[in-house]
Design an enzyme around this catalytic site. Sequence first.
Site, PDB file in Angstrom:
ATOM      1  N   TRP A 133      27.105  10.547  48.769  1.00  0.00           N
ATOM      2  CA  TRP A 133      26.941  11.879  48.174  1.00  0.00           C
ATOM      3  C   TRP A 133      25.465  12.221  48.016  1.00  0.00           C
ATOM      4  O   TRP A 133      25.049  13.360  48.260  1.00  0.00           O
ATOM      5  CB  TRP A 133      27.697  11.983  46.847  1.00  0.00           C
ATOM      6  CG  TRP A 133      29.173  11.852  47.063  1.00  0.00           C
ATOM      7  CD1 TRP A 133      29.957  10.786  46.763  1.00  0.00           C
ATOM      8  CD2 TRP A 133      30.043  12.819  47.684  1.00  0.00           C
ATOM      9  NE1 TRP A 133      31.256  11.026  47.155  1.00  0.00           N
ATOM     10  CE2 TRP A 133      31.337  12.263  47.717  1.00  0.00           C
ATOM     11  CE3 TRP A 133      29.854  14.095  48.213  1.00  0.00           C
ATOM     12  CZ2 TRP A 133      32.443  12.943  48.253  1.00  0.00           C
ATOM     13  CZ3 TRP A 133      30.935  14.776  48.750  1.00  0.00           C
ATOM     14  CH2 TRP A 133      32.220  14.203  48.765  1.00  0.00           C
ATOM     15  N   ASP A 165      22.929  15.095  39.966  1.00  0.00           N
ATOM     16  CA  ASP A 165      24.353  15.273  40.214  1.00  0.00           C
ATOM     17  C   ASP A 165      25.107  14.331  39.275  1.00  0.00           C
ATOM     18  O   ASP A 165      25.096  13.118  39.465  1.00  0.00           O
ATOM     19  CB  ASP A 165      24.667  14.940  41.678  1.00  0.00           C
ATOM     20  CG  ASP A 165      26.160  15.003  41.990  1.00  0.00           C
ATOM     21  OD1 ASP A 165      26.965  15.316  41.087  1.00  0.00           O
ATOM     22  OD2 ASP A 165      26.522  14.742  43.160  1.00  0.00           O
ATOM     23  N   LYS A 224      36.394  15.242  37.405  1.00  0.00           N
ATOM     24  CA  LYS A 224      36.468  13.838  36.968  1.00  0.00           C
ATOM     25  C   LYS A 224      36.650  13.812  35.445  1.00  0.00           C
ATOM     26  O   LYS A 224      37.687  13.407  34.952  1.00  0.00           O
ATOM     27  CB  LYS A 224      35.200  13.072  37.341  1.00  0.00           C
ATOM     28  CG  LYS A 224      34.618  13.389  38.689  1.00  0.00           C
ATOM     29  CD  LYS A 224      35.316  12.701  39.839  1.00  0.00           C
ATOM     30  CE  LYS A 224      34.510  12.883  41.111  1.00  0.00           C
ATOM     31  NZ  LYS A 224      35.184  12.307  42.284  1.00  0.00           N
TER      32      LYS A 224
END
Lengths: 355, 355
Positions: free
Chosen positions: A100, A167, A191
């Site tokens: 990511w 992030d 999440k």
Amino acid sequence: MKHNFGAGPGILPHEVLKQASEAVIDFNGTGLSLLEISHRSKEFEAVLDEAVLLVKELFGVPEGYSVLFLQGGASTQFALAPYNLLPSTGKAAYLETGVWANKALKEAKFFGEVEIVASSKESNFTYIPKDYTIPADAAYFHITSNNTIYGTQLQEFPKSPIPLVCDMSSDIFSRKVNVADFGLIYAGAQKNMGPAGVTLVIVKDEILGKVDRKIPAMFNYQVQIEGGSMYNTPPCFAIYVSMLTLRWLKAKGGVEVIEQENITKARVLYDEIERNPLFKPVCATEDRSHMNVTFVMENAELEKPFLKLCDERGIVGIKGHRSVGGFRASIYNALPITSVYALIDVMQEFAESNK
Amino acid sequence: MKHNFGAGPGILPHEVLKQASEAVIDFNGTGLSLLEISHRSKEFEAVLDEAVLLVKELFGVPEGYSVLFLQGGASTQFALAPYNLLPSTGKAAYLETGVWANKALKEAKFFGEVEIVASSKESNFTYIPKDYTIPADAAYFHITSNNTIYGTQLQEFPKSPIPLVCDMSSDIFSRKVNVADFGLIYAGAQKNMGPAGVTLVIVKDEILGKVDRKIPAMFNYQVQIEGGSMYNTPPCFAIYVSMLTLRWLKAKGGVEVIEQENITKARVLYDEIERNPLFKPVCATEDRSHMNVTFVMENAELEKPFLKLCDERGIVGIKGHRSVGGFRASIYNALPITSVYALIDVMQEFAESNK
């Protein structure tokens, strides 16, 4: 009874789901579904206002920061961060701690120069690089606080001489963070904060407006701030469920309380992985994630029968990501410690029967 | 019982809301909420696949077109259309039929030259311009099929020598359309297709890949097509509710059947507006929308008491947009004709008591 260890979209509190389900039929006694009321109605504006306030309160967001609820996931923020912050003649610094982080830096290359200050790619991202210098002449330094796939987490944030962009998709609201140390924080909700379809952005106002690039309205943080996350129709339901989840977190005692629970859940699970002769951890001890616990088997042939037993015991979502293999138990905020013990029981039962 | 004439997010079918509410607790007997299952699970992939198939079937999407479910609303598509289709040295043609059309063309100016081929701005957009020439050297011609604020609608689509790009946010699936006449169709879901938080994009594959501009992944239609709308985590719940709404439409008999219902609903309401001495229509007769029926009062002082009576009778969402004033009754697919008659009854009752 299912024990949901899925990596995301992940487990949400039962009482949140119950209220969300009711609001789909009749929202707050309006006689209308939350899905069919105007985002400009006073009822929905109250939801958005409360969501913003809860973020500020629970996360200790100081003055001078704006809180936004946007669409497009963290992947859209991979582009919006450089779109808004990276001058076309400038450079941005990135810490490469996983796929990511890599996707984020690739998007930045569309807008300017990118310097990767450190990477753990050569070890398949099993640790967080620590020995690096942040270039003072870069526009910002981008990090990924928790690496869902590998199970690593920055246990301490670097002191940065330039705006720190983070992030936090997979560990936001799981632990106390000093927001004042950051220029920009973003997180897909799915999440720890809510369902898929909304992205939280916390941005320090003074770092904006410094690139001379023209930015289309929907990609411009300043336009979104002026519009109060309602420049256009927001993802009302996803914001509502996020607000409910933040309410639930507040009622539990807030981030400090959940952080202690998360530490305990992670500790008992890592202890079992260390202790159990069939399993072993994947990542460097000091960088282990409190959100995504990765582990593999000494004997890979036992993986399938173990997954089968988990399935029989209602334990779902623990198959590891294909790039790591083995197992990944995601133990997000809403996962009760009883589910962790249920997993440990299965690990012990399986070890007993495979001596 | 509420009669929901809201302009959007708008009314959804009751049975859709009921199923959506149940899925928030237990999705298809999985023992998990739809909000907490992986978008890569076979259960969710089946939802997305069915949604795409229903769009193709109900709207008659021919071979060579891709169907996408994206985030960010039509406002994001205002930027993505030129990002993907307008060369930096080229120009795009726009028909200016309202504020949303104007916002769309403003975004295009970030990417290239814009030619406004015609505009009804001077009349506050009460009609659709028809006497114009589409420049054959432009990259595409952009139109807005229905103008929610003003209550106008293109009853016929122009024959275009260049790819026709259409914002169908407020009338998609309300009438039969020949998709083969279009290069790109996009629509925010929250009027006729589902809840806020997802945007339908139907794009002709062969018009893509013709600009040499580099496009960030999330903004690149080709990347989204390759990822099957799952380049990153999609807005699962909004897609699910859209799929349920499309299933409902199919069970009703499809677009042809709903089109006839919509014509009838619009006709009886416009007839009452014409007939009732207190009210008058706003727009040119031949351009009147079958989705958003705008009307004003001969005597503006009666507006408030009329709205009060509507409120007492359970009629909600009919206050007109501030830029038009008066009233707007949005009569989207899911609004039953009984609600239209309920509004007509109130109009007649009010006229009786204000002779």
